[in-house]
Write a protein that holds these residues in place. Structure first.
Motif, PDB file in Angstrom:
ATOM      1  N   PRO A  41       0.834  -1.203   0.000  1.00 20.00           N
ATOM      2  CA  PRO A  41       0.000   0.000   0.000  1.00 20.00           C
ATOM      3  C   PRO A  41       0.872   1.258   0.000  1.00 20.00           C
ATOM      4  CG  PRO A  41       0.173  -0.871   2.226  1.00 20.00           C
ATOM      5  CD  PRO A  41       0.931  -1.829   1.325  1.00 20.00           C
ATOM      6  N   GLY A  42       0.246   2.371  -0.291  1.00 18.34           N
ATOM      7  CA  GLY A  42       0.897   3.669  -0.212  1.00 18.34           C
ATOM      8  C   GLY A  42       1.834   4.002  -1.343  1.00 18.34           C
ATOM      9  N   GLY A  43       1.808   3.236  -2.418  1.00 16.90           N
ATOM     10  CA  GLY A  43       2.699   3.504  -3.535  1.00 16.90           C
ATOM     11  C   GLY A  43       2.163   4.576  -4.468  1.00 16.90           C
ATOM     12  N   ARG A  44       3.033   5.050  -5.347  1.00 14.73           N
ATOM     13  CA  ARG A  44       2.663   6.010  -6.388  1.00 14.73           C
ATOM     14  C   ARG A  44       2.639   5.290  -7.732  1.00 14.73           C
ATOM     15  NH1 ARG A  44       6.788   8.909  -3.569  1.00 14.73           N
ATOM     16  NH2 ARG A  44       8.232   8.229  -5.183  1.00 14.73           N
ATOM     17  N   VAL A  45       1.619   5.561  -8.537  1.00 10.53           N
ATOM     18  CA  VAL A  45       1.562   5.011  -9.887  1.00 10.53           C
ATOM     19  C   VAL A  45       2.296   5.987 -10.795  1.00 10.53           C
ATOM     20  CG1 VAL A  45       0.075   4.325 -11.800  1.00 10.53           C
ATOM     21  CG2 VAL A  45      -0.626   3.850  -9.446  1.00 10.53           C
ATOM     22  N   PRO A  46       3.338   5.531 -11.490  1.00  9.95           N
ATOM     23  CA  PRO A  46       4.085   6.426 -12.377  1.00  9.95           C
ATOM     24  C   PRO A  46       3.181   6.986 -13.474  1.00  9.95           C
ATOM     25  CG  PRO A  46       5.262   4.353 -12.058  1.00  9.95           C
ATOM     26  CD  PRO A  46       3.895   4.191 -11.463  1.00  9.95           C
ATOM     27  N   PRO A  47       3.477   8.188 -13.953  1.00 12.80           N
ATOM     28  CA  PRO A  47       2.612   8.825 -14.950  1.00 12.80           C
ATOM     29  C   PRO A  47       2.543   8.082 -16.289  1.00 12.80           C
ATOM     30  CG  PRO A  47       4.605  10.122 -14.588  1.00 12.80           C
ATOM     31  CD  PRO A  47       4.604   9.042 -13.571  1.00 12.80           C
ATOM     32  N   PHE A  48       3.529   7.260 -16.603  1.00  9.21           N
ATOM     33  CA  PHE A  48       3.532   6.548 -17.887  1.00  9.21           C
ATOM     34  C   PHE A  48       2.731   5.250 -17.842  1.00  9.21           C
ATOM     35  CE2 PHE A  48       7.336   5.404 -15.525  1.00  9.21           C
ATOM     36  CZ  PHE A  48       7.234   4.026 -15.485  1.00  9.21           C
ATOM     37  N   VAL A  49       2.236   4.861 -16.667  1.00  5.95           N
ATOM     38  CA  VAL A  49       1.465   3.614 -16.527  1.00  5.95           C
ATOM     39  C   VAL A  49      -0.018   3.934 -16.651  1.00  5.95           C
ATOM     40  CG1 VAL A  49       0.797   1.754 -14.957  1.00  5.95           C
ATOM     41  CG2 VAL A  49       3.184   2.477 -15.088  1.00  5.95           C
ATOM     42  N   SER A  50      -0.690   3.212 -17.542  1.00  2.00           N
ATOM     43  CA  SER A  50      -2.138   3.359 -17.664  1.00  2.00           C
ATOM     44  C   SER A  50      -2.748   1.968 -17.754  1.00  2.00           C
ATOM     45  CB  SER A  50      -2.506   4.188 -18.897  1.00  2.00           C
ATOM     46  OG  SER A  50      -2.087   3.518 -20.069  1.00  2.00           O
ATOM     47  N   GLY A  51      -3.994   1.877 -17.424  1.00  2.97           N
ATOM     48  CA  GLY A  51      -4.653   0.588 -17.482  1.00  2.97           C
ATOM     49  C   GLY A  51      -6.099   0.715 -17.095  1.00  2.97           C
ATOM     50  N   GLU A  52      -6.728  -0.406 -16.961  1.00  7.47           N
ATOM     51  CA  GLU A  52      -8.131  -0.427 -16.572  1.00  7.47           C
ATOM     52  C   GLU A  52      -8.294  -1.343 -15.368  1.00  7.47           C
ATOM     53  OE1 GLU A  52     -10.153  -3.733 -19.330  1.00  7.47           O
ATOM     54  OE2 GLU A  52      -9.270  -2.085 -20.464  1.00  7.47           O
ATOM     55  N   VAL A  53      -9.263  -1.052 -14.548  1.00  9.19           N
ATOM     56  CA  VAL A  53      -9.539  -1.873 -13.374  1.00  9.19           C
ATOM     57  C   VAL A  53     -10.320  -3.102 -13.820  1.00  9.19           C
ATOM     58  CG1 VAL A  53     -10.698  -1.947 -11.141  1.00  9.19           C
ATOM     59  CG2 VAL A  53      -9.551   0.155 -11.887  1.00  9.19           C
ATOM     60  N   ARG A  54      -9.793  -4.281 -13.484  1.00 11.58           N
ATOM     61  CA  ARG A  54     -10.447  -5.549 -13.806  1.00 11.58           C
ATOM     62  C   ARG A  54     -10.240  -6.511 -12.651  1.00 11.58           C
ATOM     63  NH1 ARG A  54      -8.048  -7.222 -19.536  1.00 11.58           N
ATOM     64  NH2 ARG A  54      -9.124  -9.119 -18.982  1.00 11.58           N
ATOM     65  N   ARG A  55     -11.198  -7.359 -12.433  1.00 16.20           N
ATOM     66  CA  ARG A  55     -11.063  -8.358 -11.363  1.00 16.20           C
ATOM     67  C   ARG A  55     -10.038  -9.413 -11.711  1.00 16.20           C
ATOM     68  NH1 ARG A  55     -15.955  -9.111  -7.607  1.00 16.20           N
ATOM     69  NH2 ARG A  55     -14.219  -9.875  -6.465  1.00 16.20           N
ATOM     70  N   THR A  56     -10.000  -9.826 -12.967  1.00 15.99           N
ATOM     71  CA  THR A  56      -9.046 -10.839 -13.409  1.00 15.99           C
ATOM     72  C   THR A  56      -8.451 -10.407 -14.732  1.00 15.99           C
ATOM     73  OG1 THR A  56     -10.706 -12.119 -14.607  1.00 15.99           O
ATOM     74  CG2 THR A  56     -10.329 -12.713 -12.292  1.00 15.99           C
ATOM     75  N   GLY A  57      -7.370 -10.994 -15.062  1.00 14.15           N
ATOM     76  CA  GLY A  57      -6.709 -10.694 -16.324  1.00 14.15           C
ATOM     77  C   GLY A  57      -5.675 -11.765 -16.623  1.00 14.15           C
ATOM     78  N   PRO A  58      -4.884 -11.544 -17.655  1.00 15.05           N
ATOM     79  CA  PRO A  58      -3.874 -12.552 -17.997  1.00 15.05           C
ATOM     80  C   PRO A  58      -2.844 -12.688 -16.877  1.00 15.05           C
ATOM     81  CG  PRO A  58      -3.660 -10.601 -19.398  1.00 15.05           C
ATOM     82  CD  PRO A  58      -4.855 -10.395 -18.534  1.00 15.05           C
ATOM     83  N   THR A  59      -2.367 -13.915 -16.676  1.00 13.19           N
ATOM     84  CA  THR A  59      -1.394 -14.191 -15.619  1.00 13.19           C
ATOM     85  C   THR A  59      -0.192 -14.936 -16.195  1.00 13.19           C
ATOM     86  OG1 THR A  59      -2.405 -16.300 -15.054  1.00 13.19           O
ATOM     87  CG2 THR A  59      -3.199 -14.366 -13.867  1.00 13.19           C
TER      88      THR A  59
END
Length: 184
Positions: A41-59
């Motif tokens: 917790p408490g981290g910063r998301v770098p400005p170059f990272v983008s994405g979408e919120v999903r419950r599951t995804g590729p692993t």
């Protein structure tokens, strides 16, 4: 992006780093947006990272009955202290690298890459191309390196590092991460 794994951060608090890699070009670059090394917790998301919120995804995956079939895998890896042979091989690699970078004559060591010593936490990175290391600000510190694999035969998983190795770095306050990879 594909979820690769989570790594506990050093220190007294409970924090994890989460590694995600894309399948497109640019995953070798620290800040191209093709990968993400996120702290919680408490981290910063770098400005170059983008994405979408999903419950599951590729692993994380390995190859199935043929080269193109992907089988999801879940692994738990524990850190272990390397044996004396692996430590000696790593130290020879560092000496060879440092001598080559400083223009010193070095005797060719044909055994340099024979010992598997490319996945570890802490210490210093051992780049495949040390003359062109990633441009990381001096305030960032090396966290871990992870050897790539093809996901075939004895390989437990597949990571597309071009036959190379991935490197993770943490900001001085451990709230932000960077990831890149290097190969020959």
């Amino acid at each position: 992006m594909t979820f690769i794994g989570q790594f506990p951060l050093p220190g007294s608090g409970v924090a994890m780093a989460y590694l995600f890699l894309g399948d497109e070009d640019g995953t070798f670059d620290l800040e191209a947006g093709g990968n993400a090394f996120l702290i919680q917790p408490g981290g910063r998301v770098p400005p170059f990272v983008s994405g979408e919120v999903r419950r599951t995804g590729p692993t994380l995956w390995r190859r199935g009955s043929d080269w193109f079939e992907r089988q999801p895998v879940e692994l738990r890896l524990d850190l272990k202290t390397p044996d004396e042979t692996a430590v000696a091989a790593f130290e020879r690699q560092v000496i060879y690298r440092d001598a080559a970078l400083n223009g010193m004559p070095v005797e060719e060591d044909t055994d340099l890459h024979a010992v598997d010593c490319r996945s570890y936490v802490g210490g210093e990175p051992l780049f495949w191309q040390p003359w062109t290391p990633p441009e990381v600000d001096a305030s960032w510190r090396f966290f871990l390196q992870l050897d790539g694999a093809e996901g075939w035969g004895e390989d437990a998983f597949a990571l597309n590092f071009g036959g190379g190795t991935g490197y993770a770095f943490l900001s001085h306050d451990q709230r932000e991460g960077r990831f890149c990879w290097d190969c020959v």
